[in-house]
Write an enzyme that holds these catalytic residues in place. Structure first.
Site, PDB file in Angstrom:
ATOM      1  CG  ASN A  52     -36.682   9.565 -18.606  1.00 38.84           C
ATOM      2  OD1 ASN A  52     -36.384   9.705 -17.422  1.00 38.84           O
ATOM      3  ND2 ASN A  52     -36.564   8.408 -19.230  1.00 38.84           N
ATOM      4  CG  HIS A 138     -28.580   2.630 -21.331  1.00 32.86           C
ATOM      5  ND1 HIS A 138     -29.017   1.755 -22.300  1.00 32.86           N
ATOM      6  CD2 HIS A 138     -29.685   3.046 -20.656  1.00 32.86           C
ATOM      7  CE1 HIS A 138     -30.338   1.650 -22.225  1.00 32.86           C
ATOM      8  NE2 HIS A 138     -30.768   2.419 -21.237  1.00 32.86           N
ATOM      9  CD  GLU A 177     -25.262   6.412 -19.495  1.00 31.77           C
ATOM     10  OE1 GLU A 177     -26.184   7.208 -19.307  1.00 31.77           O
ATOM     11  OE2 GLU A 177     -25.328   5.209 -19.176  1.00 31.77           O
ATOM     12  CB  SER A 181     -30.001   6.613 -17.342  1.00 28.65           C
ATOM     13  OG  SER A 181     -29.432   5.329 -17.116  1.00 28.65           O
ATOM     14  CG  ASP A 206     -26.029   7.210 -24.061  1.00 27.03           C
ATOM     15  OD1 ASP A 206     -26.858   8.143 -24.084  1.00 27.03           O
ATOM     16  OD2 ASP A 206     -26.365   6.022 -23.872  1.00 27.03           O
ATOM     17  CG  HIS A 209     -30.963  10.442 -19.339  1.00 25.19           C
ATOM     18  ND1 HIS A 209     -32.298  10.322 -19.032  1.00 25.19           N
ATOM     19  CD2 HIS A 209     -30.547   9.204 -19.723  1.00 25.19           C
ATOM     20  CE1 HIS A 209     -32.682   9.074 -19.202  1.00 25.19           C
ATOM     21  NE2 HIS A 209     -31.647   8.374 -19.626  1.00 25.19           N
ATOM     22  CE  LYS A 241     -34.194   8.563 -22.488  1.00 29.46           C
ATOM     23  NZ  LYS A 241     -33.945   7.583 -23.569  1.00 29.46           N
TER      24      LYS A 241
END
Length: 398
Positions: A52, A138, A177, A181, A206, A209, A241
């Site tokens: 990542n 997640h 998110e 992910s 969230d 990423h 990440k």
């Protein structure tokens, strides 16, 4: 399988045997060297398409120097929880840097994103609240939501019509998110913010990423989609990440942060992240803010991979981010394809249930600014044309 006998009250051996039979048994692989475009395992070098480290910063000399100098000034560990003596000037400076970068009022640091997510939900939600979650959120969010006294409702992935039907006025928290992910697609943040405002509920992103990769100065998914920081009540992001270090933060209002300092048990009762680590993250942010060329290079690599993989007949998820799910179908087929790539010197991890739904096993291919165009071409050459498929999309003999 060599493992424990099926004895005792917990049935450990049986659970492991069943997982192995289903092709879902997991094991660790010890790697050597820094994260980035390459990886060494058991003395062999591989092109790494599983990390990542989206901007290739994990081995950056300036970040390593900041970490080392931080150790010289502050020592290797924090020595205590943040409310005892574990909160240093280095932590405070990192929080100030995040506030300036992201445009939030205040920030609180955590040891990891899993802990940060769970701390927020546990501290805020009681039996009189509702929690709305995207079905692909997640595991840290889904797990904590299922354990809380509040009622949790899950809406179909990125389905705003379904979410709107579920919402009740001023009852709790909507969580989704920024970049998902396992699928690499983005949540619709302007629509989410509008629904939160209309219903009087709070909204949490969230952005583990998306942070560093998307938006002006790498400020993340919300900024990339033109959303104002104030349209989201809670922002969570991680430093492990695109920022190449470790740790996480929660950002929002000063009142929220003060509340979490007093009521978030994951924060109150954990030894703080090392101050030296905070120094390294602060240096990383300075690099990320001016990394426009690295982000542009990464976007070109993503487009090159997608065009090449689709020309070869492979099925990809709807993602324009560095997370590129190459959908295979069955777990055994995904494992076989990953092994075939390793024999070609390419490392790409097979993702299987329960991390993803049954029948959607995949290679989670992640691209990094540390990769070159010829590295992507080598990956495509190793993949080759997609073999014949069964009705579920699993590759025969992959």
């Amino acid at each position: 399988m060599n493992g424990p006998a099926v004895t005792g009250p917990f049935g450990l051996g049986m659970a492991l045997a069943e997982r192995e039979l289903a092709g879902l048994l997991r094991s660790r692989v010890a790697t050597d060297g820094a994260s980035g475009g390459w990886l060494r395992v058991a003395g062999c070098d591989y092109l790494n398409f599983s990390a990542n480290d989206y901007l290739g910063l994990a081995g950056h000399p300036a970040i390593k120097t900041a970490f080392q100098e931080g150790i010289d000034r502050h020592g290797a560990g924090a020595g205590a929880s943040p409310l005892v003596t574990g909160y240093s000037r280095a932590h405070q400076q990192l929080e100030e840097t995040l506030v300036d970068w992201l445009g939030v009022e205040a920030v609180l640091l955590f040891n990891c994103g899993f802990s940060a997510n769970q701390a927020v939900l546990k501290a805020l939600l009681g039996k009189d609240h509702l929690l709305w979650q995207d079905k692909l959120n997640h595991a840290s969010l889904q797990e904590m939501g299922s354990q809380l006294p509040c009622k949790m409702k899950r809406f179909s992935h990125n389905d705003m019509t379904a979410l709107e039907r579920q919402l009740e006025p001023s009852r709790g928290l909507i969580v989704s998110e920024g970049v998902f992910s396992m699928d690499g697609d983005q949540g619709p943040w302007r629509e989410l913010a509008a629904l939160a405002a209309q219903s009087g509920n709070w909204l949490m992103i969230d952005d583990a990423h998306g942070l560093g990769v998307l938006g002006p100065q790498g400020r993340g998914t919300l900024a990339a989609q033109g959303g104002a920081p104030a349209s989201v009540h809670i922002q969570m992001g991680t430093f492990g990440k695109a920022l190449g270090v470790a740790g996480a933060f929660v950002g929002g209002s000063r009142e929220l942060v003060e509340y979490l300092v007093n009521f978030a048990r994951h924060y109150v009762y954990s030894t703080h992240m090392p101050a030296a680590q905070a120094c390294a993250v602060r240096q990383s942010i300075e690099l990320v803010r001016v990394a426009d060329e690295a982000r542009a290079h990464l976007a070109r690599l993503v487009a090159r991979f997608r065009q090449g993989a689709q020309a070869l007949g492979w099925r990809l998820g709807a993602s324009d981010t560095p997370i590129q799910p190459l959908l295979v179908g069955e777990s055994v087929s995904a494992l076989q394809l990953a092994e075939r790539l390793r024999k070609c010197g390419v490392w790409a991890g097979a993702i299987r249930p329960p991390t993803v739904p049954v029948g959607t096993a995949r290679l989670r291919i992640t691209l990094s600014a540390a990769h070159r165009e010829q590295d992507v071409d080598r990956l495509l050459e190793a993949l080759g044309p997609r073999p014949s498929t069964d009705e579920r999309g699993g590759a025969h003999g992959a």
